[in-house]
Write an enzyme that holds these catalytic residues in place. Structure first.
Site, mmCIF file in Angstrom:
data_model
loop_
_atom_site.group_PDB
_atom_site.id
_atom_site.type_symbol
_atom_site.label_atom_id
_atom_site.label_comp_id
_atom_site.label_asym_id
_atom_site.label_seq_id
_atom_site.Cartn_x
_atom_site.Cartn_y
_atom_site.Cartn_z
ATOM 1 N N CYS A 122 -1.071 4.637 1.980
ATOM 2 C CA CYS A 122 -0.265 4.233 3.660
ATOM 3 C C CYS A 122 1.057 4.363 4.083
ATOM 4 O O CYS A 122 1.210 4.751 4.729
ATOM 5 C CB CYS A 122 -1.089 2.353 3.751
ATOM 6 S SG CYS A 122 -2.080 1.826 2.997
ATOM 7 N N ASP A 123 1.704 3.836 2.601
ATOM 8 C CA ASP A 123 3.276 3.601 3.613
ATOM 9 C C ASP A 123 4.724 4.729 3.222
ATOM 10 O O ASP A 123 5.842 4.424 2.926
ATOM 11 C CB ASP A 123 3.324 2.107 3.363
ATOM 12 C CG ASP A 123 2.805 1.381 4.535
ATOM 13 O OD1 ASP A 123 2.478 1.862 5.316
ATOM 14 O OD2 ASP A 123 2.160 0.379 4.554
ATOM 15 N N CYS B 87 1.121 -0.982 0.416
ATOM 16 C CA CYS B 87 0.136 0.479 0.058
ATOM 17 C C CYS B 87 1.010 1.243 0.077
ATOM 18 O O CYS B 87 1.671 1.307 0.634
ATOM 19 C CB CYS B 87 -1.083 0.112 1.158
ATOM 20 S SG CYS B 87 -2.339 1.544 1.450
#
Ligand code: NAP
Length: 306
Positions: free
Chosen positions: A138-139, A135
């Site tokens: 997200c990251d 992701c």
């Protein structure tokens, strides 16, 4: 017979499920949408969608699903968090068991989508969340000025790899062939991006690390057999998806890869049970095709109920 809880239960609240809910809600069916986690499915981790009509500049995945959810709620559809752990779809009354209760419905639409496929190499599980990710939304911010590896050659790998370059100083795109599968416009953007270097004909053989997380990604060239190691702090894996159909094994017919087999009206082999979006054996997995499936399935459920 005791009261049947719903006309229609939709399992999964991604774009396909939300669209089915919208159509069924407007038709005044009693509808429940069940979602295991947060509504949205895979588009929740999609930073930007620019091939869904109506948004000339594109729209973020989370924003699009929030709009869909708001639209569905206007028509009185219930959206509940809950995972189906067992079920009986055979009769006229479909039974769905959640951990804390049982729900009955006259029809069921399965819209559980797909999840990222794993590479199955040493280090992948060990460093997941500590440098290994699926992701970028997200990251990616954790990899400011870092060197990262992105694995895969499809739309996801190329699009999300480009997104990574907003943060990382270098992105190695590792692909097992010498030609990307991604759509041309994404290929062109990747080519023009100075931070991206494609490593062709290469497979990841191991993700190496230490106490702080990922340190290197080991590769093998599938043509020459040459083994190399790239020092990197992150490894993003985008090698396709697997359908979220474990719970449905033995209940509806699936193909060899676990995708639910439907006809072109989204009907499964079980009367009153439909499958839509990424979870079915569709030739194209896009938001646009998922919402089309959702509209068809809701209409089919209505015809079945009549
Ligand atoms: P995909 O299209 O199935 O591509 C998977 C990629 O991973 C392929 O390049 C494949 O290589 C590679 N691969 C598969 N297994 C591998 C393994 N074990 N080791 C190394 N490489 C492996 O998956 P996706 O990119 O996640 O896309 C899924 C669906 O979502 C597609 O329909 C796609 O069009 C759609 N999508 C669309 C957009 C968009 O329209 N902007 C964005 C994201 C996703 P090969 O090429 O050699 O098979």
């Amino acid at each position: 017979m005791s009261q049947i809880d719903y006309d229609l239960v939709i399992i999964g609240a991604g774009p396909a499920g939300m669209t089915a809910a919208l159509y069924a809600g407007r038709a005044r069916l009693s509808v429940l949408v069940l979602e295991k986690a947060a509504p949205g499915g895979q588009i929740l981790v999609t930073d930007w969608i620019e091939n869904y009509p109506g948004f000339p500049e594109g729209i973020s995945g989370p924003d699009l699903i929030a709009l869909m959810q708001a639209q569905v709620k206007r028509f009185g559809v219930d959206i509940h968090t809950g995972e189906v752990v067992s079920m009986d779809l055979t009769g006229e009354v479909k039974r769905l068991d959640l951990p804390d209760k049982t729900i009955t419905s006259k029809t069921v639409i399965i819209a559980t989508g797909a999840s990222p496929r794993k590479l199955g190499v040493p280090g992948e599980n060990r460093y997941f969340g500590r440098g290994v990710s699926t992701c970028a939304t997200c990251d990616a911010p954790f990899f400011k000025d870092a060197v990262v590896v992105a694995v895969g050659g499809g739309d996801t790998a190329v699009q999300e790899g480009i997104f990574l370059t907003r943060f990382a100083k270098k992105v190695y795109l590792v692909h097992r062939r010498n030609q990307l599968r991604a759509v041309k416009v994404l290929q062109e953007r990747a080519e023009q991006n100075e931070k991206i270097e494609v490593l062709w004909d290469s497979m990841v053989t191991e993700i190496k690390g230490g106490a702080e997380g990922v340190k290197a990604v080991a590769l093998r060239n599938v043509i020459s057999g040459l083994e190399t190691e790239i020092p990197a702090e992150g490894c993003f894996i985008w090698v396709g998806t697997v359908p979220n159909t474990l719970f449905a094994i033995g209940h509806v017919a699936m193909d060899d890869n676990g995708f639910i087999i439907t006809d072109n009206r989204t009907q499964t082999n079980v009367p009153g049970v439909f499958a839509i979006g990424d979870v079915r054996n569709t030739p194209l997995r896009q938001v646009a095709t998922a919402v089309g499936d959702g509209a068809i399935a809701a209409n089919e459920a209505m015809l079945y109920l009549e």
